[in-house]
Scaffold this motif. Structure first.
Motif, PDB file in Angstrom:
ATOM      1  N   PHE A 434       0.847  -1.199   0.000  1.00  0.00           N
ATOM      2  CA  PHE A 434       0.000   0.000   0.000  1.00  0.00           C
ATOM      3  C   PHE A 434       0.885   1.252   0.000  1.00  0.00           C
ATOM      4  N   PRO A 435       1.140   1.820  -1.180  1.00  0.00           N
ATOM      5  CA  PRO A 435       2.039   2.994  -1.280  1.00  0.00           C
ATOM      6  C   PRO A 435       1.560   4.211  -0.509  1.00  0.00           C
ATOM      7  N   PHE A 436       0.253   4.276  -0.253  1.00  0.00           N
ATOM      8  CA  PHE A 436      -0.284   5.452   0.449  1.00  0.00           C
ATOM      9  C   PHE A 436      -0.197   5.311   1.972  1.00  0.00           C
ATOM     10  N   ALA A 437       0.231   4.171   2.478  1.00  0.00           N
ATOM     11  CA  ALA A 437       0.316   3.970   3.928  1.00  0.00           C
ATOM     12  C   ALA A 437       1.363   4.900   4.531  1.00  0.00           C
ATOM     13  N   ASN A 438       1.039   5.510   5.661  1.00  0.00           N
ATOM     14  CA  ASN A 438       1.990   6.405   6.327  1.00  0.00           C
ATOM     15  C   ASN A 438       2.319   5.893   7.723  1.00  0.00           C
ATOM     16  N   SER A 439       3.177   6.628   8.426  1.00  0.00           N
ATOM     17  CA  SER A 439       3.666   6.164   9.727  1.00  0.00           C
ATOM     18  C   SER A 439       2.552   6.127  10.774  1.00  0.00           C
ATOM     19  N   LYS A 440       1.593   7.041  10.699  1.00  0.00           N
ATOM     20  CA  LYS A 440       0.475   7.027  11.664  1.00  0.00           C
ATOM     21  C   LYS A 440      -0.343   5.755  11.509  1.00  0.00           C
ATOM     22  N   GLY A 441      -0.650   5.423  10.264  1.00  0.00           N
ATOM     23  CA  GLY A 441      -1.391   4.195  10.016  1.00  0.00           C
ATOM     24  C   GLY A 441      -0.603   2.966  10.441  1.00  0.00           C
ATOM     25  N   ALA A 442       0.710   2.992  10.234  1.00  0.00           N
ATOM     26  CA  ALA A 442       1.548   1.849  10.583  1.00  0.00           C
ATOM     27  C   ALA A 442       1.556   1.607  12.086  1.00  0.00           C
ATOM     28  N   VAL A 443       1.782   2.660  12.866  1.00  0.00           N
ATOM     29  CA  VAL A 443       1.865   2.519  14.322  1.00  0.00           C
ATOM     30  C   VAL A 443       0.522   2.096  14.909  1.00  0.00           C
ATOM     31  N   LEU A 444      -0.547   2.790  14.518  1.00  0.00           N
ATOM     32  CA  LEU A 444      -1.872   2.453  15.057  1.00  0.00           C
ATOM     33  C   LEU A 444      -2.323   1.077  14.588  1.00  0.00           C
ATOM     34  N   GLY A 445      -1.998   0.714  13.354  1.00  0.00           N
ATOM     35  CA  GLY A 445      -2.352  -0.604  12.853  1.00  0.00           C
ATOM     36  C   GLY A 445      -1.650  -1.707  13.634  1.00  0.00           C
ATOM     37  N   LEU A 446      -0.338  -1.536  13.882  1.00  0.00           N
ATOM     38  CA  LEU A 446       0.428  -2.534  14.631  1.00  0.00           C
ATOM     39  C   LEU A 446      -0.112  -2.676  16.053  1.00  0.00           C
ATOM     40  N   LEU A 447      -0.361  -1.553  16.716  1.00  0.00           N
ATOM     41  CA  LEU A 447      -0.865  -1.607  18.087  1.00  0.00           C
ATOM     42  C   LEU A 447      -2.253  -2.242  18.144  1.00  0.00           C
ATOM     43  N   SER A 448      -3.112  -1.903  17.190  1.00  0.00           N
ATOM     44  CA  SER A 448      -4.468  -2.470  17.164  1.00  0.00           C
ATOM     45  C   SER A 448      -4.419  -3.979  16.939  1.00  0.00           C
ATOM     46  N   GLY A 449      -3.604  -4.407  15.991  1.00  0.00           N
ATOM     47  CA  GLY A 449      -3.476  -5.839  15.723  1.00  0.00           C
ATOM     48  C   GLY A 449      -2.956  -6.586  16.933  1.00  0.00           C
ATOM     49  N   LEU A 450      -1.990  -5.997  17.632  1.00  0.00           N
ATOM     50  CA  LEU A 450      -1.413  -6.633  18.810  1.00  0.00           C
ATOM     51  C   LEU A 450      -2.431  -6.735  19.940  1.00  0.00           C
ATOM     52  N   VAL A 451      -3.192  -5.671  20.156  1.00  0.00           N
ATOM     53  CA  VAL A 451      -4.198  -5.674  21.226  1.00  0.00           C
ATOM     54  C   VAL A 451      -5.271  -6.734  20.966  1.00  0.00           C
ATOM     55  N   VAL A 452      -5.773  -6.782  19.723  1.00  0.00           N
ATOM     56  CA  VAL A 452      -6.828  -7.749  19.395  1.00  0.00           C
ATOM     57  C   VAL A 452      -6.298  -9.179  19.497  1.00  0.00           C
ATOM     58  N   ALA A 453      -5.073  -9.422  18.986  1.00  0.00           N
ATOM     59  CA  ALA A 453      -4.493 -10.768  19.048  1.00  0.00           C
ATOM     60  C   ALA A 453      -4.246 -11.191  20.497  1.00  0.00           C
ATOM     61  N   LEU A 454      -3.760 -10.268  21.331  1.00  0.00           N
ATOM     62  CA  LEU A 454      -3.569 -10.578  22.752  1.00  0.00           C
ATOM     63  C   LEU A 454      -4.899 -10.848  23.436  1.00  0.00           C
ATOM     64  N   TRP A 455      -5.907 -10.091  23.071  1.00  0.00           N
ATOM     65  CA  TRP A 455      -7.250 -10.257  23.644  1.00  0.00           C
ATOM     66  C   TRP A 455      -7.757 -11.687  23.414  1.00  0.00           C
ATOM     67  N   VAL A 456      -7.733 -12.122  22.177  1.00  0.00           N
ATOM     68  CA  VAL A 456      -8.250 -13.456  21.871  1.00  0.00           C
ATOM     69  C   VAL A 456      -7.317 -14.544  22.407  1.00  0.00           C
ATOM     70  N   GLY A 457      -6.000 -14.318  22.362  1.00  0.00           N
ATOM     71  CA  GLY A 457      -5.049 -15.326  22.823  1.00  0.00           C
ATOM     72  C   GLY A 457      -5.110 -15.548  24.324  1.00  0.00           C
ATOM     73  N   VAL A 561      -7.108   2.413   6.861  1.00  0.00           N
ATOM     74  CA  VAL A 561      -8.113   3.446   7.167  1.00  0.00           C
ATOM     75  C   VAL A 561      -7.450   4.693   7.757  1.00  0.00           C
ATOM     76  N   VAL A 562      -6.572   4.506   8.745  1.00  0.00           N
ATOM     77  CA  VAL A 562      -5.910   5.653   9.381  1.00  0.00           C
ATOM     78  C   VAL A 562      -5.034   6.394   8.377  1.00  0.00           C
ATOM     79  N   SER A 563      -4.341   5.671   7.515  1.00  0.00           N
ATOM     80  CA  SER A 563      -3.480   6.317   6.519  1.00  0.00           C
ATOM     81  C   SER A 563      -4.299   7.175   5.563  1.00  0.00           C
ATOM     82  N   LEU A 564      -5.426   6.660   5.109  1.00  0.00           N
ATOM     83  CA  LEU A 564      -6.276   7.426   4.193  1.00  0.00           C
ATOM     84  C   LEU A 564      -6.863   8.657   4.875  1.00  0.00           C
ATOM     85  N   LEU A 565      -7.255   8.511   6.143  1.00  0.00           N
ATOM     86  CA  LEU A 565      -7.855   9.640   6.864  1.00  0.00           C
ATOM     87  C   LEU A 565      -6.827  10.697   7.267  1.00  0.00           C
ATOM     88  N   SER A 566      -5.547  10.297   7.329  1.00  0.00           N
ATOM     89  CA  SER A 566      -4.508  11.247   7.771  1.00  0.00           C
ATOM     90  C   SER A 566      -3.646  11.736   6.595  1.00  0.00           C
TER      91      SER A 566
END
Length: 635
Positions: A434-457, A561-566
């Motif tokens: 995704f060439p349009f992805a930026n650092s805000k989307g990357a950080v929030l995406g990583l944290l969100s994925g980690l939180v959800v995966a930890l939640w279910v695990g 989503v965050v990258s597009l909105l930011s």
């Protein structure tokens, strides 16, 4: 069996010789490369093998890297308890190799990076790189603790060797040849250790086939016991193992290993050309299949031998992961040296994985945490790398204590890769596709994925899934001879030393089936009376194979989503950091055929073609009409 044979749980001199020989060869490889490369003091030589390796040894090293003692011990036990459906994970290996070869390899190889997390800073920012590095270190140290603990269990079971003595010796040997020889020692030791692993499997399979009267009875017993449950297409995501959980979930798990995990990426980036790197990946696919088939057949042999008298139910082993070494000492103890070969196989699997992990941890620490902040010469960085190898070796040994509390090693290992590796896979995929992805989307995406995966695990650990979803198969004790011993094969067998980290279990001779394993809940059990929230039988019961897809897709969705909105569409990204059409094999295949067609068109001469069809032109004939009114004849 004759009463003068050694009881289950004891080695003879020949076994110790075989086992010690494997350790000596592994250590000798490290000494050899330390001597050969003594004049090459750069970190590139130590961590990347000078980027001069070829496809075949790297492919075997890739196979050995994560085909550890978990494969040798836990995969056959998985087949014994749940059936051969686990073999369908082999289909996910195909998708894994294709995705890695087509998407991740071209980008990483073009950038000539040492640490995969360098890419995150080039694509996003330094904060993203540091987050990725820390998560990788946590994931790898935890996983390596499991890998060290697994063969120690085997040694404890079959030899009575002190459990933690075995743990420490595993870590010391790995650390020794990693510190001395670097990546070259790791790769070439892996080549030797793959051979030892396969030899161990073949010893068990051949002896079982002879003992049972051929492969036919083994297949028949497995069919009657419901172990040949290969084609289960139930799409329910709560089911532990089905065609879909193993192929879809398995693909995400293994892409997170082969596509972005430093231990594997570091191997194929050490190849001298990208063609060798691609070839190494595809040759590795064959190796993965061979090891998987051996482990599944070993599991079926295990069931065939103990179909009427299960050693786990009778208390002869205290954990399912001890079944394979118990089988070896039961059916092969009359062949001195062969039990030592199997334990060497389990040990080899761990040595290869632990050494890879130590080398990878050293690489990311040097490249991501030391080099950007401390100005050191290449010689000093090389010495720092060797010191870090020692440090991480000690840390991984300490983490084995945590691994001892995690239950079954196979599920624990995949759970770790799912919870941490899944979000990391989403982060790298976001940057590459995704060439349009930026650092805000990357950080929030990583944290969100980690939180959800930890939640279910974590939820799945607190509220284990019901037995109806995991579906353990029945184990019988109807054929046990309780007057002479537990096992119908070994009347002189003695119960093994009890591990302080496994549950005690009571057994009555009248029982013919086993209660579900640790990690499942049955109706009417004490666990089932405990309050279970609404999510316990839905979200928390999802198959552990789906932990990785959940983390990956959450990180990707939030990141996009965050990258597009930011304002991500305004980002101007260097094309080298994203996947280009020229990177894919499909593009080159299409271009090849297009040039072939274009070449044929250019060579198509209408005059020659017409001559071939209609004959040569008569030079005395003109097909231009003569108009006398427009002509003038001079007289």
């Amino acid at each position: 069996m004759p009463g003068d044979l050694p009881a289950v749980g004891s080695f003879v001199a020949a076994d110790y010789v075989v086992f010690a020989l494997m350790l000596l060869v592994s250590a000798a490889v490290g000494v050899y490369y330390a001597w050969v490369d003594r004049s090459q003091g750069s970190t590139g030589d130590f961590l990347m093998g000078g980027r001069s390796l070829t496809a075949v040894p790297v492919s075997l090293s890739l196979t050995a890297g994560f085909m550890s003692a978990i494969t040798v011990l836990a995969s056959p036990a998985e087949v014994y308890r749940y059936g051969a459906v686990f073999g369908l994970v082999g289909l996910s290996y195909i998708f894994t190799v294709v995705v890695t070869s087509e998407i991740f390899l071209p980008v990483f190889y073009r950038l000539a990076i040492t640490s995969t997390y360098e890419y995150l800073e080039l694509r996003f920012n330094r904060a993203t790189r540091l987050m990725g590095t820390v998560l990788f270190i946590v994931q790898t140290v935890l996983y390596t603790g499991i890998v060290i603990y697994a063969p120690a269990l085997a040694l404890n079971q079959v030899t009575g060797m002190d459990l933690w003595g075995a743990v420490v010796s595993t870590g010391i040997v790995c650390t020794f040849y990693c510190t001395l020889g670097g990546l070259k020692a790791v790769v070439w030791t892996d080549v030797f250790q793959v051979g030892v692993m396969l030899a161990g499997f073949m010893a068990v399979i051949i002896r079982s086939v002879l003992l049972q009267g051929g492969i036919g009875p083994i297949i028949q017993h497995s069919q009657q016991g419901g172990r040949l449950n290969l084609w289960d297409f139930d799409m329910n995501p709560l089911r532990r193992h089905t065609f879909w959980t193993l192929t879809v979930g398995g693909t995400f798990v293994w892409v997170s290993v082969y596509g972005i995990n430093q231990a594997q990426v570091q191997r194929y980036l050490s190849c001298k050309t990208i063609a060798h790197a691609r070839m190494a990946l595809y040759l590795n696919l064959i190796g993965l299949w061979v090891v998987l088939v051996c482990s599944v057949i070993s599991g079926l042999c295990l069931y065939s031998v103990y179909k009427s008298c299960d050693p786990w139910t009778t208390g002869q082993v205290t954990a399912l992961d001890q079944l394979m070494p118990y089988l070896v000492m039961d059916i092969l103890r009359s062949y001195p040296g062969v039990p030592g070969l199997f334990v060497a196989a389990a040990y080899s699997g761990s040595l290869s994985t632990v050494s890879s992990s130590i080398n990878a941890l050293t690489a990311v620490t040097v490249e991501d945490l030391i080099r950007p902040h401390i100005d050191l010469s290449e010689k000093h960085l090389s010495w720092a790398s060797k010191g870090l190898s020692l440090l991480y070796g000690a840390l991984c040994i300490a983490m084995a204590a945590i691994a001892s509390l995690m239950g079954g090693v196979l599920q624990a290992a995949i759970t770790i890769f799912g919870i941490i590796g899944g979000p990391l896979l989403g982060l790298f995929t976001l940057g590459i596709l995704f060439p349009f992805a930026n650092s805000k989307g990357a950080v929030l995406g990583l944290l969100s994925g980690l939180v959800v995966a930890l939640w279910v695990g974590i939820g799945a650990q607190i509220y284990p899934p019901p037995a109806a979803m995991s579906r353990p198969l029945d184990l019988s004790t109807a054929g046990c001879n309780f007057s002479t011993g537990f096992s119908n094969w070994s009347s002189t067998a003695l119960p093994p030393p009890h591990s302080p980290f496994t549950r005690e279990r009571t057994f009555s001779p009248e029982s013919t089936t086993l209660l579900p394993p640790h990690g499942t809940v049955t109706p009417g059990s004490p666990e089932s009376s405990v309050f279970r929230p609404v999510l316990a039988d839905s979200w928390y019961s999802v198959s552990y194979m789906y932990f990785s897809p959940i983390g990956t897709l959450t990180a990707l969705t939030v990141g996009v989503v965050v990258s597009l909105l930011s304002g991500g569409w305004k980002v101007n990204v260097d094309s080298r950091l994203t996947l280009m059409k020229e990177d894919t094999t499909c593009y080159h295949i299409f271009r090849f055929f297009k040039e072939k067609v274009a070449g044929r068109t250019r060579n198509f001469d209408l005059t020659k073609n017409e001559a071939r069809k209609m004959g040569n032109t008569n030079l005395a004939f003109s097909d231009v009409e003569l108009d006398l009114t427009k002509g003038h004849v001079t007289t």
